[in-house]
Structure formats: C-alpha cells, structure tokens
Design a protein around this motif. Structure first.
Motif, PDB file in Angstrom:
ATOM      1  N   ILE A   1       0.858  -1.189   0.000  1.00  0.00           N
ATOM      2  CA  ILE A   1       0.000   0.000   0.000  1.00  0.00           C
ATOM      3  C   ILE A   1       0.891   1.234   0.000  1.00  0.00           C
ATOM      4  CG2 ILE A   1      -1.749   1.293   1.266  1.00  0.00           C
ATOM      5  CD1 ILE A   1      -2.685  -1.388   2.433  1.00  0.00           C
ATOM      6  N   LYS A   2       0.767   2.033  -1.031  1.00  0.00           N
ATOM      7  CA  LYS A   2       1.600   3.227  -1.167  1.00  0.00           C
ATOM      8  C   LYS A   2       0.870   4.449  -0.613  1.00  0.00           C
ATOM      9  CE  LYS A   2       2.599   2.821  -5.637  1.00  0.00           C
ATOM     10  NZ  LYS A   2       3.268   3.125  -6.937  1.00  0.00           N
ATOM     11  N   ILE A   3       1.497   5.090   0.338  1.00  0.00           N
ATOM     12  CA  ILE A   3       0.975   6.330   0.910  1.00  0.00           C
ATOM     13  C   ILE A   3       1.907   7.467   0.528  1.00  0.00           C
ATOM     14  CG2 ILE A   3       0.342   7.573   3.012  1.00  0.00           C
ATOM     15  CD1 ILE A   3      -1.443   5.182   2.533  1.00  0.00           C
ATOM     16  N   GLY A   4       1.366   8.480  -0.121  1.00  0.00           N
ATOM     17  CA  GLY A   4       2.169   9.651  -0.443  1.00  0.00           C
ATOM     18  C   GLY A   4       2.184  10.625   0.717  1.00  0.00           C
ATOM     19  N   HIS A   5       3.347  11.186   0.997  1.00  0.00           N
ATOM     20  CA  HIS A   5       3.442  12.255   1.996  1.00  0.00           C
ATOM     21  C   HIS A   5       4.100  13.455   1.347  1.00  0.00           C
ATOM     22  CE1 HIS A   5       5.293  14.809   5.060  1.00  0.00           C
ATOM     23  NE2 HIS A   5       4.191  14.538   5.738  1.00  0.00           N
ATOM     24  N   VAL A   6       3.472  14.613   1.491  1.00  0.00           N
ATOM     25  CA  VAL A   6       4.026  15.841   0.915  1.00  0.00           C
ATOM     26  C   VAL A   6       4.171  16.898   1.996  1.00  0.00           C
ATOM     27  CG1 VAL A   6       3.870  17.542  -0.926  1.00  0.00           C
ATOM     28  CG2 VAL A   6       2.757  15.322  -1.208  1.00  0.00           C
ATOM     29  N   GLY A   7       5.346  17.510   2.033  1.00  0.00           N
ATOM     30  CA  GLY A   7       5.613  18.611   2.954  1.00  0.00           C
ATOM     31  C   GLY A   7       6.826  19.371   2.460  1.00  0.00           C
ATOM     32  N   PRO A   8       7.072  20.564   2.980  1.00  0.00           N
ATOM     33  CA  PRO A   8       8.233  21.348   2.545  1.00  0.00           C
ATOM     34  C   PRO A   8       9.506  20.917   3.276  1.00  0.00           C
ATOM     35  CG  PRO A   8       6.964  22.604   4.125  1.00  0.00           C
ATOM     36  CD  PRO A   8       6.229  21.311   3.932  1.00  0.00           C
ATOM     37  N   VAL A   9      10.271  20.022   2.687  1.00  0.00           N
ATOM     38  CA  VAL A   9      11.534  19.625   3.322  1.00  0.00           C
ATOM     39  C   VAL A   9      12.711  20.417   2.764  1.00  0.00           C
ATOM     40  CG1 VAL A   9      10.778  17.354   4.065  1.00  0.00           C
ATOM     41  CG2 VAL A   9      11.715  17.616   1.777  1.00  0.00           C
ATOM     42  N   SER A  10      12.398  21.421   1.959  1.00  0.00           N
ATOM     43  CA  SER A  10      13.380  22.429   1.561  1.00  0.00           C
ATOM     44  C   SER A  10      12.681  23.784   1.662  1.00  0.00           C
ATOM     45  CB  SER A  10      13.886  22.182   0.136  1.00  0.00           C
ATOM     46  OG  SER A  10      12.836  22.308  -0.807  1.00  0.00           O
ATOM     47  N   GLY A  11      13.476  24.847   1.658  1.00  0.00           N
ATOM     48  CA  GLY A  11      12.888  26.178   1.786  1.00  0.00           C
ATOM     49  C   GLY A  11      12.757  26.620   3.228  1.00  0.00           C
ATOM     50  N   PRO A  12      12.112  27.763   3.465  1.00  0.00           N
ATOM     51  CA  PRO A  12      12.083  28.364   4.809  1.00  0.00           C
ATOM     52  C   PRO A  12      11.337  27.560   5.868  1.00  0.00           C
ATOM     53  CG  PRO A  12      10.640  29.559   3.295  1.00  0.00           C
ATOM     54  CD  PRO A  12      11.452  28.622   2.469  1.00  0.00           C
TER      55      PRO A  12
ATOM     56  N   GLY B   1       1.409  34.420   9.027  1.00  0.00           N
ATOM     57  CA  GLY B   1       2.514  33.871   8.247  1.00  0.00           C
ATOM     58  C   GLY B   1       3.270  32.840   9.061  1.00  0.00           C
ATOM     59  N   MET B   2       4.457  32.483   8.598  1.00  0.00           N
ATOM     60  CA  MET B   2       5.237  31.418   9.216  1.00  0.00           C
ATOM     61  C   MET B   2       6.354  31.986  10.100  1.00  0.00           C
ATOM     62  SD  MET B   2       3.517  28.938   7.965  1.00  0.00           S
ATOM     63  CE  MET B   2       4.455  27.454   8.328  1.00  0.00           C
ATOM     64  N   ASP B   3       6.951  31.108  10.908  1.00  0.00           N
ATOM     65  CA  ASP B   3       7.969  31.541  11.870  1.00  0.00           C
ATOM     66  C   ASP B   3       9.211  32.129  11.218  1.00  0.00           C
ATOM     67  OD1 ASP B   3       8.926  29.154  10.823  1.00  0.00           O
ATOM     68  OD2 ASP B   3       9.227  28.165  12.757  1.00  0.00           O
ATOM     69  N   SER B   4       9.559  31.661   9.997  1.00  0.00           N
ATOM     70  CA  SER B   4      10.773  32.134   9.335  1.00  0.00           C
ATOM     71  C   SER B   4      10.710  33.629   9.024  1.00  0.00           C
ATOM     72  CB  SER B   4      11.026  31.339   8.046  1.00  0.00           C
ATOM     73  OG  SER B   4       9.904  31.426   7.182  1.00  0.00           O
ATOM     74  N   VAL B   5       9.497  34.165   8.890  1.00  0.00           N
ATOM     75  CA  VAL B   5       9.298  35.605   8.700  1.00  0.00           C
ATOM     76  C   VAL B   5       8.848  36.265  10.004  1.00  0.00           C
ATOM     77  CG1 VAL B   5       7.929  37.351   7.474  1.00  0.00           C
ATOM     78  CG2 VAL B   5       8.772  35.342   6.252  1.00  0.00           C
ATOM     79  N   GLY B   6       7.968  35.577  10.733  1.00  0.00           N
ATOM     80  CA  GLY B   6       7.411  36.151  11.958  1.00  0.00           C
ATOM     81  C   GLY B   6       8.441  36.425  13.039  1.00  0.00           C
TER      82      GLY B   6
ATOM     83  N   ASP C   1      -0.715  29.343  14.089  1.00  0.00           N
ATOM     84  CA  ASP C   1       0.144  28.175  14.264  1.00  0.00           C
ATOM     85  C   ASP C   1       1.438  28.286  13.480  1.00  0.00           C
ATOM     86  OD1 ASP C   1      -1.664  28.110  12.112  1.00  0.00           O
ATOM     87  OD2 ASP C   1      -1.390  25.968  11.838  1.00  0.00           O
ATOM     88  N   GLY C   2       1.464  29.112  12.427  1.00  0.00           N
ATOM     89  CA  GLY C   2       2.672  29.248  11.626  1.00  0.00           C
ATOM     90  C   GLY C   2       3.859  29.784  12.402  1.00  0.00           C
ATOM     91  N   ILE C   3       3.615  30.600  13.427  1.00  0.00           N
ATOM     92  CA  ILE C   3       4.723  31.130  14.238  1.00  0.00           C
ATOM     93  C   ILE C   3       4.879  30.368  15.544  1.00  0.00           C
ATOM     94  CG2 ILE C   3       4.353  33.435  13.262  1.00  0.00           C
ATOM     95  CD1 ILE C   3       3.495  34.271  16.188  1.00  0.00           C
ATOM     96  N   CYS C   4       3.965  29.443  15.815  1.00  0.00           N
ATOM     97  CA  CYS C   4       3.925  28.814  17.137  1.00  0.00           C
ATOM     98  C   CYS C   4       4.882  27.622  17.222  1.00  0.00           C
ATOM     99  CB  CYS C   4       2.493  28.368  17.433  1.00  0.00           C
ATOM    100  SG  CYS C   4       1.974  28.740  19.125  1.00  0.00           S
ATOM    101  N   THR C   5       6.169  27.906  17.062  1.00  0.00           N
ATOM    102  CA  THR C   5       7.182  26.851  17.036  1.00  0.00           C
ATOM    103  C   THR C   5       8.316  27.177  17.995  1.00  0.00           C
ATOM    104  OG1 THR C   5       8.529  27.903  15.309  1.00  0.00           O
ATOM    105  CG2 THR C   5       6.689  26.512  14.563  1.00  0.00           C
TER     106      THR C   5
END
Length: 380
Positions: free
Chosen positions: A26-37, A229-234, A254-258
């Motif tokens: 069973i193939k499950i695709g996972h997508v996320g930003p593992v490069s970039g900010p 926005g996200m933490d990389s800018v926030g 949640d984008g800055i809540c890291t």
C-alpha cells in the motif's frame, strides 16, 4: 541415512516467493516542505509519517485478514504552489492509495483538485485555510481546526484577555497568512465591535527587511500587532519591531507557534510579549498519550516535536483504519469509511463533518517564557 540438503527445495522456495509477492503493498504519499524556509516543519511532518508506517508494518497490520505492507512515497513541495501541484500529479501517476499532506494551505488547496479528480483521499495534518474543505471535494480531510476557528479565537483573546483596542495586522499574502489574518480581524471585531484596526500591511513569505511597514505601524501606536505567516518571517519581524521601539504585544497563528520562533525573534520574545495558537491540542485525559508519542519521537529522532508530527501520525493511522474497516485499500472503497470514521488517536478522537473538517477541533494557546514555548490553555 537421510540426506539433509543445505539448499531449500525448489518447490518450497517458489511457495515462499509466491507468498511474499502476494503480500499487498500500500503506497501512501506524503508531501511537505523539506526544503525552503519551512523545511524544519516539513521534516517534522515527514518523521511523523515514517513513525506511523514503521509501526503499522511492525505490528503486521491486516486488511481483510491479510497482512499488508505500507510504503511511503515522500515528496517535497518547498511551500511552493507550482511544485505542490507537480508532486501531486507525480503521486497520482504513481497510483498511491492515499495522500497525507500538504502542510501549507497554499500548496494543499491547488493540489486537492488533482487528488479529487483522481479519486485519491487526502488528509492534511496542518492545512488550516477554510477554503481547503469548502470546494465540494469529498476526498479532502483535515485533522486540525481551521482558520475560522483559529483566527476567531485569537481575535477574541486579543481584545478580551489582552485588552487590545488598537491593532495592526500584517500578513505574508500566502493563502494561509492572508486567511488567518482575515479571520483574526473578524474575530476581534465580533468580540469588541469598537476595536480599531489601525493598519493592514503586507509582506511576503521570503522577506527579511520590514523597516518600511514597521515604521508606518509605529506611527499608529498599536497596542497589539498580529502577523499572519510562518515563523521564518514572523521571528525576524518581531526582532525588528523591538529594534524600532515598538512596544506592542505580538500575536500569530500556528505558523509562528514553534520552538525555532524564539531563536529567530531573539530577546524580543520576552515573557508575556507573544501569544500564538496551534491548530490542535489535547485535553488533560488525552495528555498521557501525547506525552508517550513525544517521548517515542524524541528517542527515535533525537529531536523535539515541532508542531504537526503527531497529527501526521494520526492521519496515517486514520487512513489505515478506514482501509481495514472497508476491507480494502482501494480509494473508492475506503473513502466512504473515512467519512464515518471514529479513530482515537494520540491527538484525540478523529471524526469528520460532511465537509471533511475535524469535529470539535481543538486549539492550544501558547506564550514564550525564557525562550521556551509554554502552554497557556487548550480551547475547544
């Protein structure tokens, strides 16, 4: 005397080979930003996916009484909508059985049409933009609360608990950033009709210099600044606010809540300065399950959970449970079972409404104390 060959007889070898090849993959695709900010968040998600698949395989998960093997196809969308649709088509072409992702609303929304057209279920562990589940796609789900709830909760908290009366709003013009900022304004105005939105400024998700917009905001003397926005800018944005002498409280979704946010903001994230909300959260009776997951994650990766790894983990377990309930991994057969699923995960009970939004989605409010993210309260 019996002769004991050190070789397996051909018939037995063929039987074993046939048995092995008969096991369904069973193939499950996972997508996320593992490069970039946002790569640190994408990697966190990817780790959660790997944990889930390894545990399913280790316990010999069965569908219709037969053991199956789950395989991940990991893709990077780099938080870029064009790359997001490209990898979505790649997963469709690979005939994956389901997709977990994407992280960013800006990539999840355009990709969701591609999965829907192919009839492939998609569960996002992090997408919060309300539009994501309002497109009429029966293949689209999320396991976290949406921006309408997150933004309205933050807006109400800003004027009710923090006493804000003059608010400046900045967003990064992404689907997520703009969406959560708009919902925040609605929530603040609903909670306090007389609240003043003294400024609405815009940046982008790769910006590093905020001097011009912050100078404009400083002249309006807000008591609270909200950033969508996200933490990389926030984080750098808050650092530059302090450098310009803006003493307003700071709030975001949640984008800055890291954890990295505190490092990016430096000493500007002083005690009580920042309030952020994470789309998700567990009730006290669920806390032990979450703590156990966090400990397992830490042991496996020698790293702390960022935000969404537990939600990725639960998303995969939810999808696998729907397959077991349907006695099939075929998307068309298990999709109806996702719509009526009730799965008790590490993040709580997962069940979806008619649009694919999680029912009774929780939010967790945080602040930063001595550079560490500290829980304030869980809100449902």
């Amino acid at each position: 005397m019996l002769f004991k060959s050190k070789f397996i007889p051909l018939a037995i070898a063929l039987a074993f080979a046939g048995s092995a090849s008969a096991q369904e993959v069973i193939k499950i695709g996972h997508v996320g930003p593992v490069s970039g900010p946002s790569a640190h968040l994408g990697k966190d998600n990817e780790n959660g996916a790997k944990m889930a698949v390894e545990e399913l395989n280790a316990k010999g998960f069965k569908i219709d009484g037969k053991p199956v093997k789950f395989v991940l196809q990991l893709e990077d969308d780099a938080s870029d909508p064009k790359q997001g649709t490209a990898v979505a088509q790649k997963l469709v072409d690979a005939k994956v059985n389901g997709v977990i992702g994407h992280l960013n609303s800006g990539t999840s929304i355009p990709a969701s049409k591609i999965y829907y057209d192919a009839g492939i279920p998609q569960i996002s562990p992090a997408t919060t933009q309300t539009k994501y589940t309002q497109q009429g796609f029966n293949s689209t789900f999320r396991v976290v609360a949406n921006d309408a709830k997150l933004g309205s909760t933050l807006g109400s908290y800003a004027v009710g608990k923090m006493g804000a009366k003059k608010i400046a709003v900045i967003d990064d013009r992404t689907a997520y950033g703009q969406g959560v900022a708009d919902e925040f304004i609605k929530g603040a105005k609903k909670a306090l009709p007389g609240v003043q939105i003294v400024g609405k400024e815009f940046t982008n998700d790769k910006a590093t210099d905020f001097n011009a917009i912050l100078t404009t905001i400083k002249g309006k003397n807000p008591d609270l600044v909200f950033f969508g926005g996200m933490d990389s800018v926030g984080g750098p944005l808050l650092r530059q606010m302090k450098a310009l002498g803006i003493k307003a409280k700071y709030m975001g979704g949640d984008g800055i809540c890291t954890e990295p946010f505190a490092k990016l903001a430096g000493d500007a994230a002083t005690n009580g300065t920042v309030i952020c909300a994470e789309a998700g959260g567990v009730s006290p009776e669920q806390q032990k399950n979450m703590d156990d997951f966090v400990a397992r994650y830490k042991k496996k990766y020698n790293a702390d959970v960022q935000i969404y790894a537990p939600y990725v983990y639960d998303a995969i377990m939810t999808m696998a449970t729907a397959m077991a309930d349907a006695k099939s991994s075929q998307p068309a057969k298990y999709l109806p079972f996702l719509h009526k699923i009730k799965y008790q995960g590490v993040t709580g009970l997962i069940s979806f409404d008619t649009k694919g939004d999680i029912k009774d989605g929780a939010l967790t409010l945080y602040t930063y104390t001595d550079g560490k993210k500290t829980k304030v309260e869980v809100v449902k």
